[in-house]
Design a protein around this motif. Structure first.
Motif, PDB file in Angstrom:
ATOM      1  N   MET A 121      -5.736  -0.849 -10.886  1.00  8.38           N
ATOM      2  CA  MET A 121      -4.660  -0.824  -9.816  1.00  8.38           C
ATOM      3  C   MET A 121      -3.329  -1.334 -10.127  1.00  8.38           C
ATOM      4  N   ASN A 122      -3.381  -2.440 -10.920  1.00  4.59           N
ATOM      5  CA  ASN A 122      -2.164  -3.258 -11.363  1.00  4.59           C
ATOM      6  C   ASN A 122      -1.572  -2.096 -12.643  1.00  4.59           C
ATOM      7  N   LEU A 123      -2.369  -1.590 -13.101  1.00  3.91           N
ATOM      8  CA  LEU A 123      -1.831  -0.594 -14.506  1.00  3.91           C
ATOM      9  C   LEU A 123      -1.454   0.783 -13.771  1.00  3.91           C
ATOM     10  N   GLY A 124      -2.083   1.423 -12.823  1.00  4.02           N
ATOM     11  CA  GLY A 124      -1.604   2.118 -11.922  1.00  4.02           C
ATOM     12  C   GLY A 124      -0.215   2.193 -11.417  1.00  4.02           C
ATOM     13  N   THR A 125      -0.076   0.939 -10.952  1.00  2.82           N
ATOM     14  CA  THR A 125       1.131   0.749 -10.222  1.00  2.82           C
ATOM     15  C   THR A 125       2.495   0.452 -11.580  1.00  2.82           C
ATOM     16  N   GLN A 126       1.966  -0.072 -12.498  1.00  2.00           N
ATOM     17  CA  GLN A 126       3.054  -0.388 -13.501  1.00  2.00           C
ATOM     18  C   GLN A 126       3.406   0.865 -14.392  1.00  2.00           C
ATOM     19  N   PHE A 127       2.419   1.710 -14.611  1.00  2.64           N
ATOM     20  CA  PHE A 127       2.678   2.735 -15.299  1.00  2.64           C
ATOM     21  C   PHE A 127       2.563   4.162 -14.634  1.00  2.64           C
ATOM     22  N   ASN A 128       3.603   5.050 -14.790  1.00  9.10           N
ATOM     23  CA  ASN A 128       3.476   6.511 -14.142  1.00  9.10           C
ATOM     24  C   ASN A 128       2.857   7.369 -14.854  1.00  9.10           C
ATOM     25  N   ASP A 129       2.449   6.892 -16.290  1.00  6.60           N
ATOM     26  CA  ASP A 129       2.083   7.935 -17.276  1.00  6.60           C
ATOM     27  C   ASP A 129       0.696   7.392 -17.258  1.00  6.60           C
ATOM     28  N   ASP A 130      -0.329   8.313 -17.222  1.00 10.71           N
ATOM     29  CA  ASP A 130      -1.709   7.982 -17.368  1.00 10.71           C
ATOM     30  C   ASP A 130      -2.175   7.329 -18.590  1.00 10.71           C
ATOM     31  N   SER A 131      -1.498   7.887 -19.875  1.00 14.69           N
ATOM     32  CA  SER A 131      -1.668   7.654 -21.159  1.00 14.69           C
ATOM     33  C   SER A 131      -1.370   6.295 -21.469  1.00 14.69           C
ATOM     34  N   GLU A 132      -0.181   6.090 -20.815  1.00  5.87           N
ATOM     35  CA  GLU A 132       0.198   4.528 -21.065  1.00  5.87           C
ATOM     36  C   GLU A 132      -0.717   3.350 -20.521  1.00  5.87           C
ATOM     37  N   ALA A 133      -0.986   3.778 -19.402  1.00  5.47           N
ATOM     38  CA  ALA A 133      -2.042   2.880 -18.741  1.00  5.47           C
ATOM     39  C   ALA A 133      -3.066   2.787 -19.378  1.00  5.47           C
ATOM     40  N   TYR A 190     -11.727  -9.615  -4.228  1.00  3.10           N
ATOM     41  CA  TYR A 190      -9.985  -9.682  -4.274  1.00  3.10           C
ATOM     42  C   TYR A 190      -9.497  -8.644  -3.429  1.00  3.10           C
ATOM     43  N   PRO A 191      -8.179  -8.993  -2.554  1.00  2.00           N
ATOM     44  CA  PRO A 191      -7.746  -8.070  -1.708  1.00  2.00           C
ATOM     45  C   PRO A 191      -7.442  -6.728  -2.109  1.00  2.00           C
ATOM     46  N   ILE A 192      -7.571  -5.635  -1.363  1.00  2.00           N
ATOM     47  CA  ILE A 192      -7.158  -4.385  -2.040  1.00  2.00           C
ATOM     48  C   ILE A 192      -6.223  -3.647  -0.940  1.00  2.00           C
ATOM     49  N   ASP A 193      -5.233  -3.154  -1.382  1.00  2.00           N
ATOM     50  CA  ASP A 193      -4.335  -2.100  -0.530  1.00  2.00           C
ATOM     51  C   ASP A 193      -4.929  -0.946  -0.226  1.00  2.00           C
ATOM     52  N   PRO A 194      -5.166  -0.557   1.050  1.00  4.36           N
ATOM     53  CA  PRO A 194      -5.609   0.940   1.294  1.00  4.36           C
ATOM     54  C   PRO A 194      -4.869   2.048   0.665  1.00  4.36           C
ATOM     55  N   SER A 195      -3.581   1.758   0.382  1.00  2.00           N
ATOM     56  CA  SER A 195      -2.919   2.931  -0.154  1.00  2.00           C
ATOM     57  C   SER A 195      -3.136   3.155  -1.628  1.00  2.00           C
ATOM     58  N   GLN A 196      -3.921   2.119  -2.128  1.00  2.00           N
ATOM     59  CA  GLN A 196      -4.223   1.878  -3.928  1.00  2.00           C
ATOM     60  C   GLN A 196      -5.441   2.779  -3.809  1.00  2.00           C
ATOM     61  N   GLU A 197      -6.272   3.079  -2.799  1.00  2.00           N
ATOM     62  CA  GLU A 197      -7.643   3.853  -2.632  1.00  2.00           C
ATOM     63  C   GLU A 197      -7.313   5.355  -3.370  1.00  2.00           C
ATOM     64  N   THR A 198      -7.023   5.457  -4.394  1.00  2.00           N
ATOM     65  CA  THR A 198      -6.720   6.880  -4.928  1.00  2.00           C
ATOM     66  C   THR A 198      -7.783   7.563  -5.763  1.00  2.00           C
ATOM     67  N   ALA A 199      -7.752   8.712  -6.098  1.00  5.23           N
ATOM     68  CA  ALA A 199      -8.577   9.243  -7.287  1.00  5.23           C
ATOM     69  C   ALA A 199      -8.307   8.693  -8.665  1.00  5.23           C
ATOM     70  N   ARG A 200      -6.937   8.380  -8.803  1.00  5.89           N
ATOM     71  CA  ARG A 200      -6.250   8.185 -10.114  1.00  5.89           C
ATOM     72  C   ARG A 200      -6.848   6.676 -10.337  1.00  5.89           C
ATOM     73  N   ASN A 201      -6.829   5.671  -9.481  1.00  9.80           N
ATOM     74  CA  ASN A 201      -7.287   4.547  -9.684  1.00  9.80           C
ATOM     75  C   ASN A 201      -8.628   4.480 -10.031  1.00  9.80           C
ATOM     76  N   ALA A 202      -9.361   5.146  -9.130  1.00  9.57           N
ATOM     77  CA  ALA A 202     -10.885   5.323  -9.295  1.00  9.57           C
ATOM     78  C   ALA A 202     -11.434   5.699 -10.800  1.00  9.57           C
ATOM     79  N   ALA A 203     -10.552   6.606 -11.201  1.00  4.89           N
ATOM     80  CA  ALA A 203     -10.686   7.249 -12.461  1.00  4.89           C
ATOM     81  C   ALA A 203     -10.454   6.185 -13.721  1.00  4.89           C
ATOM     82  N   LEU A 204      -9.303   5.697 -13.503  1.00  6.64           N
ATOM     83  CA  LEU A 204      -8.687   4.647 -14.357  1.00  6.64           C
ATOM     84  C   LEU A 204      -9.921   3.420 -14.308  1.00  6.64           C
ATOM     85  N   MET A 205     -10.276   3.052 -13.134  1.00 12.44           N
ATOM     86  CA  MET A 205     -11.213   2.079 -13.095  1.00 12.44           C
ATOM     87  C   MET A 205     -12.575   2.003 -14.025  1.00 12.44           C
ATOM     88  N   GLN A 206     -12.979   3.608 -14.150  1.00 14.11           N
ATOM     89  CA  GLN A 206     -14.091   3.933 -14.709  1.00 14.11           C
ATOM     90  C   GLN A 206     -14.058   3.826 -16.099  1.00 14.11           C
TER      91      GLN A 206
END
Length: 771
Positions: free
Chosen positions: A680-692, A740-756
């Motif tokens: 979630m932190n990297l998803g917020t910090q980087f718009n580009d998936d490759s950079e994250a 650890y607290p989670i923002d509902p707006s961050q419950e996205t397919a992108r963050n779930a994929a990046l988590m994996q």
């Protein structure tokens, strides 16, 4: 049978002949490289393996009344063959040992064929040459005063004296060192070794190739001055001092020894010289004008188990506690198996039962009780107790992290004086109620006689322990530090420097390091910097076929070792790389995530520790050093990764490889939560998936990705992204792990994929391996 199998079988005799020739060549070379045959390093290991079973120290199994483990026995006339001798100095033909080991008569041959033991040609040649050279017996190497040997001639490869000793051994084996490791490998390796934490991407970028403003020495100095250094080294000392947060035995209630842990961290960070570090722990309370910090250090002796069960015999358990103190001191500080002499004379080392109880006497005069009564009330500290108030905690003991307003208590040492002093007896067969002969406090003469001018108490014992002439203390400690860095000590059996322990792989280096350590003020940080500055340490960990053929165990250090991190360091790496780590120094132990029911299944159901109450908030994200240790139920995840269960002194850990470890890394809530938070932190910090993904890789593996790795991870990310976009109901259950607290707006397919992707990175062998 297939044609392929037939071909393999046909070549088996050739393989056997090849390896046989290789072994013979190896033996011939090893004999040719020996200038002088040594009893300690060449002959005794052979006799111990092949002869001592029948001709050694065990009188009950001795044959023909012949002892080969002592000079007197080996040179005495043979009772069954009058006029003949087992050994005759310099005379092969008159030495019956040689005739028997070379006999072709099965009835004469030694070892006898029915023993399934046999001497190799090389071993026979060694014994022959030893007899020709005089068959000289030597005192055990570890019980002789350490002297600083001459450093072998230098080589361009060497950075310091360590390398010259190492390189000399390499040449003997026909080996050459590996190339230097890559800068990113050294940065990660040194960071893990000195702080137990991975380097951040910023640190990796700052030092890069060490050619700029920031050098490798700057890196080491910075790591050694980091407060995390004390935490890393404290893990080793917690194992040695058998630190735990409960009393053990059936009720196993809570105790407050954690201020001692805070002191150990503080002592390492302040670089308290090792001789003072040991003296304070053994006898800080007996120092002139002892302050509370010095008294607190003596909690080292009080970390053993205590019973709180009603109906026990007070003296039985008091004796158990003194035995534990004696055994911990002898194993952890002196590296000897003194406990073998509790019930009878030591079979292998020169320690009698009398020697054991003279050691025991040093610890036998504390006003400690075997049982303190009133089983319904568990005291957080047992008599004698050190009480600390806020004046202490804001003064001399300001290193203790205590936020409560109540007084703090710790079990420490005290000393009985005058008529209260106990008489110590040899206990018949080690039984508490079978005292026999009285003894006074003293030390084994085989190690170092106890000087008459020293106090016959723990302070005198401490002075004896750090005496320049003591052959064990410095050797044992530098060996422990070597083991911490290289995975195996110069003496592999780090807790047994006795005759049944392993011989040092580099005896001259061990002695040089031990004497150098003492000559330079017992400076621990200097010792570590010395080792990490060596070319030996800075080698690549690449393994070649030659390495595996000649030195598969890396005894001669022609490469850097590949070592899986300890249980605590795996937790630290995951938390630190994800940004979750709460770097609070010291304080009470914490209870992180743990499987339900494990704790209660082994609990008696009484006391405040009857049920597991998990901590919350920042306490969940502290270093593994601070995990709460209940002796009857050690942290299960830590035990799976080979942590000590802390019920006795341990000087080393095993490194197993089991499916359970993989299951932990795949399913542990801490790993999954860390992956989610970092995603979630990297998803917020980087718009580009490759950079994250690239940043996640660098944070976790501490290096840049290779192109093929990038392609693989990006492909996996796309697969997972498609999976979650097509299965929206899987996103929430995947991401909502941990507290650890989670923002509902961050419950996205992108963050779930990046988590994996990040979970997969944490499950790489390279991630949890020091290379």
């Amino acid at each position: 049978m297939t044609i392929k199998k037939l071909h393999i079988l046909a070549f088996l005799p050739i393989f056997a002949l090849f390896f046989s020739c290789q072994e013979k060549n190896k033996e011939t070379n090893s004999l040719a490289n020996i200038n002088q045959v040594s009893y300690n390093f060449h002959i005794r290991p052979i006799l111990s393996d092949k002869c001592f079973a029948c001709h050694g120290p065990d009188a009950n199994k001795r044959e023909a009344d012949l002892r080969l483990d002592t000079e007197e026995g080996a040179f005495a006339a043979l009772k069954e063959s009058p006029g003949k001798f087992a050994l005759v100095s310099g005379k092969i033909e008159e030495s019956e040992v040689y005739h028997r080991i070379t006999s072709e008569d099965p009835g004469e041959l030694m070892p006898p064929p029915e023993s399934n033991l046999a001497l190799t040609e090389n071993e026979i040649a060694l014994i022959k040459r030893w007899i020709e050279e005089g068959a000289q017996y030597e005192p055990h190497w570890a019980f002789t005063r350490a002297e600083k040997p001459a450093v072998p001639e230098g080589t361009e490869w060497a950075n310091n004296e360590i390398d010259q000793f190492i390189y000399h051994k390499m040449l003997e084996k026909g080996l050459e060192p590996n190339p230097k490791a890559e800068p990113y490998e050294l940065i990660k390796r040194a960071s893990l070794d000195l702080t137990g934490l991975p380097p951040s991407p910023e640190v990796l970028d700052r030092f890069k190739d060490f050619s700029g403003e920031f050098t490798y020495e700057d890196l080491l100095d910075g790591l050694l001055s980091d407060p995390s250094y004390g935490e890393k080294l404290a893990v080793l000392w917690m194992d040695i001092s058998r630190y735990a947060d409960s009393y053990g035995y059936q009720d196993d209630n809570i105790r407050t020894q954690w201020p001692y842990r805070d002191w150990v961290i503080h002592a390492f960070n302040e670089n308290l010289p090792y001789d003072d570090f040991i003296t304070w722990q053994l006898a800080g309370d007996l120092l002139p004008n002892a302050n509370k910090e010095q008294i607190l250090a003596t909690a080292f002796n009080r970390n053993h188990k205590y019973t709180e069960e009603g109906g026990v015999i007070d003296e039985e358990y008091r004796i158990e506690y003194v035995l534990d103190k004696t055994n911990t001191f002898s194993k952890g500080i002196l590296g000897i198996t003194m406990e073998c002499a509790q019930c009878h004379d030591h079979k292998y080392d020169p320690f009698s039962q009398k020697d054991y109880y003279e050691f025991f006497a040093f610890f036998n005069n504390t006003p400690e009780k075997g049982y303190e009564g009133d089983v319904s009330v568990s005291k957080p500290a047992k008599t004698p107790v050190l009480w600390m108030d806020h004046e202490d905690l804001s003064g001399i003991m300001d290193f203790i992290n205590y936020q409560d307003t109540t007084k703090l208590s710790v079990s420490v040492m005290g000393e009985l004086e005058g008529e209260e002093k106990r008489t110590t007896y040899i206990l018949d067969r080690g039984v508490y109620d079978a005292p026999s002969v009285p003894v006074s406090a003293s030390t084994p003469a085989s190690i170092l006689e106890f000087p008459e001018d020293l106090e016959a108490n723990r302070l005198g014992l401490a002075k004896w322990t750090v005496n320049r002439d003591n052959p064990l203390t410095a050797r044992v400690f530098v060996n422990l530090i070597w083991q911490e860095i290289f995975g195996t000590g110069i003496v592999k059996s780090a807790g047994d420097f006795g005759m049944q322990g392993d011989l040092p792989s580099h005896p001259e280096l061990l002695d040089w390091l031990a004497v150098d350590f003492m000559e330079n003020g017992w400076d621990i940080k200097r010792l570590l910097k010395q080792i990490l500055s060596s070319a030996t340490y800075q080698q690549s960990a690449e393994i070649t076929k030659e390495h595996l053929a000649v030195d598969p165990e890396n005894i001669y250090l022609v490469r850097a070792p590949r070592l899986r991190l300890t249980a605590e360091n795996i937790q630290d790496l995951v938390l630190a790389s994800s940004g979750l780590l709460h770097q609070e120094l010291g304080g009470p132990s914490v209870k992180p995530y743990q499987p339900e029911g494990v704790w209660e299944a082994a609990s008696s159901g009484r006391g405040v520790l009857a049920t597991y109450v998990q901590d919350t908030g920042k306490s969940l994200y502290r270093r593994g050093l601070y995990n709460f240790i209940k002796l009857t139920v050690p942290p299960p995840k830590a035990i799976i990764f080979d942590a000590s269960n802390r019920d006795q002194c341990e000087v080393g850990r095993g490194r197993t490889n089991t499916p359970l470890q993989a299951l932990v890394m795949l399913n542990d809530p801490m790993v999954l939560e860390a992956s989610r938070v970092l995603a979630m932190n990297l998803g917020t910090q980087f718009n580009d998936d490759s950079e994250a993904i690239e940043h996640a890789f660098k944070r976790i593996l501490c290096r840049d990705m290779k192109p093929e790795e990038q392609d693989l991870l990006e492909s996996y990310f796309e697969d997972q992204l498609e999976r979650f976009e097509n299965n929206q109901d899987q996103i929430k259950p995947t991401l909502e792990v941990g507290e650890y607290p989670i923002d509902p707006s961050q419950e996205t397919a992108r963050n779930a994929a990046l988590m994996q992707v990040i979970v997969s990175l944490y499950n790489l062998e390279e991630t949890i391996t020091k290379i």
